[in-house]
Motif scaffolding. Structure first.
Motif, PDB file in Angstrom:
ATOM      1  N   ILE A  22       0.635  -1.270   0.129  1.00 31.77           N
ATOM      2  CA  ILE A  22      -0.023   0.042   0.085  1.00 31.77           C
ATOM      3  C   ILE A  22       0.950   1.263   0.300  1.00 31.77           C
ATOM      4  CG2 ILE A  22      -1.589   1.132   1.818  1.00 31.77           C
ATOM      5  CD1 ILE A  22      -2.950  -1.035   1.770  1.00 31.77           C
ATOM      6  N   GLU A  23       1.565   1.395   0.854  1.00 28.79           N
ATOM      7  CA  GLU A  23       2.536   2.549   0.856  1.00 28.79           C
ATOM      8  C   GLU A  23       3.827   2.933  -0.419  1.00 28.79           C
ATOM      9  OE1 GLU A  23       2.936   4.517   3.242  1.00 28.79           O
ATOM     10  OE2 GLU A  23       1.399   4.095   4.277  1.00 28.79           O
ATOM     11  N   LEU A  24       3.773   1.991  -1.002  1.00 23.13           N
ATOM     12  CA  LEU A  24       4.861   1.972  -2.725  1.00 23.13           C
ATOM     13  C   LEU A  24       3.450   1.761  -2.986  1.00 23.13           C
ATOM     14  CD1 LEU A  24       7.914  -0.769  -1.066  1.00 23.13           C
ATOM     15  CD2 LEU A  24       7.680   1.727  -1.481  1.00 23.13           C
ATOM     16  N   ASP A  25       2.616   2.019  -3.351  1.00 21.50           N
ATOM     17  CA  ASP A  25       1.675   2.187  -3.992  1.00 21.50           C
ATOM     18  C   ASP A  25       1.752   1.527  -5.270  1.00 21.50           C
ATOM     19  OD1 ASP A  25      -0.432   3.634  -5.171  1.00 21.50           O
ATOM     20  OD2 ASP A  25       1.131   4.761  -6.828  1.00 21.50           O
ATOM     21  N   LEU A  26       1.889   0.101  -5.254  1.00 16.66           N
ATOM     22  CA  LEU A  26       1.944  -1.165  -5.805  1.00 16.66           C
ATOM     23  C   LEU A  26       0.279  -2.019  -5.705  1.00 16.66           C
ATOM     24  CD1 LEU A  26       5.263  -2.132  -4.910  1.00 16.66           C
ATOM     25  CD2 LEU A  26       4.592  -1.360  -6.440  1.00 16.66           C
ATOM     26  N   VAL A  27      -0.367  -1.246  -5.172  1.00 16.27           N
ATOM     27  CA  VAL A  27      -2.039  -2.311  -5.330  1.00 16.27           C
ATOM     28  C   VAL A  27      -1.945  -2.899  -6.098  1.00 16.27           C
ATOM     29  CG1 VAL A  27      -4.107  -1.963  -4.524  1.00 16.27           C
ATOM     30  CG2 VAL A  27      -2.317  -1.173  -2.730  1.00 16.27           C
ATOM     31  N   ASP A  28      -2.115  -1.821  -7.339  1.00 16.83           N
ATOM     32  CA  ASP A  28      -2.752  -2.040  -8.683  1.00 16.83           C
ATOM     33  C   ASP A  28      -1.561  -3.675  -9.346  1.00 16.83           C
ATOM     34  OD1 ASP A  28      -4.400  -0.381  -8.598  1.00 16.83           O
ATOM     35  OD2 ASP A  28      -3.482   0.949 -10.026  1.00 16.83           O
ATOM     36  N   GLN A  29      -0.933  -3.801  -8.690  1.00 16.92           N
ATOM     37  CA  GLN A  29       0.603  -4.562  -9.477  1.00 16.92           C
ATOM     38  C   GLN A  29       0.256  -5.584  -8.039  1.00 16.92           C
ATOM     39  OE1 GLN A  29       4.432  -2.604 -10.360  1.00 16.92           O
ATOM     40  NE2 GLN A  29       3.284  -0.839 -10.131  1.00 16.92           N
TER      41      GLN A  29
END
Length: 72
Positions: A22-29
């Motif tokens: 979540i913090e690294l904004d990887l939710v879509d990946q």
């Protein structure tokens, strides 16, 4: 990534790996798949015979099963 929900006093607790995604904004990946670690029919055991969570299966078939490695 395979994970198991941790409940403490009826509150869902996120694992370090989930927070890092979540913090690294990887939710879509990263596809999150909740599993029950004691269920031998779970897809988790196809990717990690030890049944450890979190387990991250990459697109190229590489398996990571240690939190410190996953969040690095």
């Amino acid at each position: 990534m395979f994970y198991e929900t941790i409940l403490e006093k009826n509150i869902s607790i996120r694992t370090y790996s989930e927070v890092a995604i979540i913090e690294l904004d990887l939710v879509d990946q990263v596809e999150l798949q909740e599993v029950t670690i004691r269920d031998r029919d779970s897809e988790l055991f196809n990717n990690n015979p030890a049944g450890k969570v979190p387990t991250l299966a990459t697109d190229d078939g590489f398996i990571l099963s240690e939190t410190q490695i996953i969040v690095s």
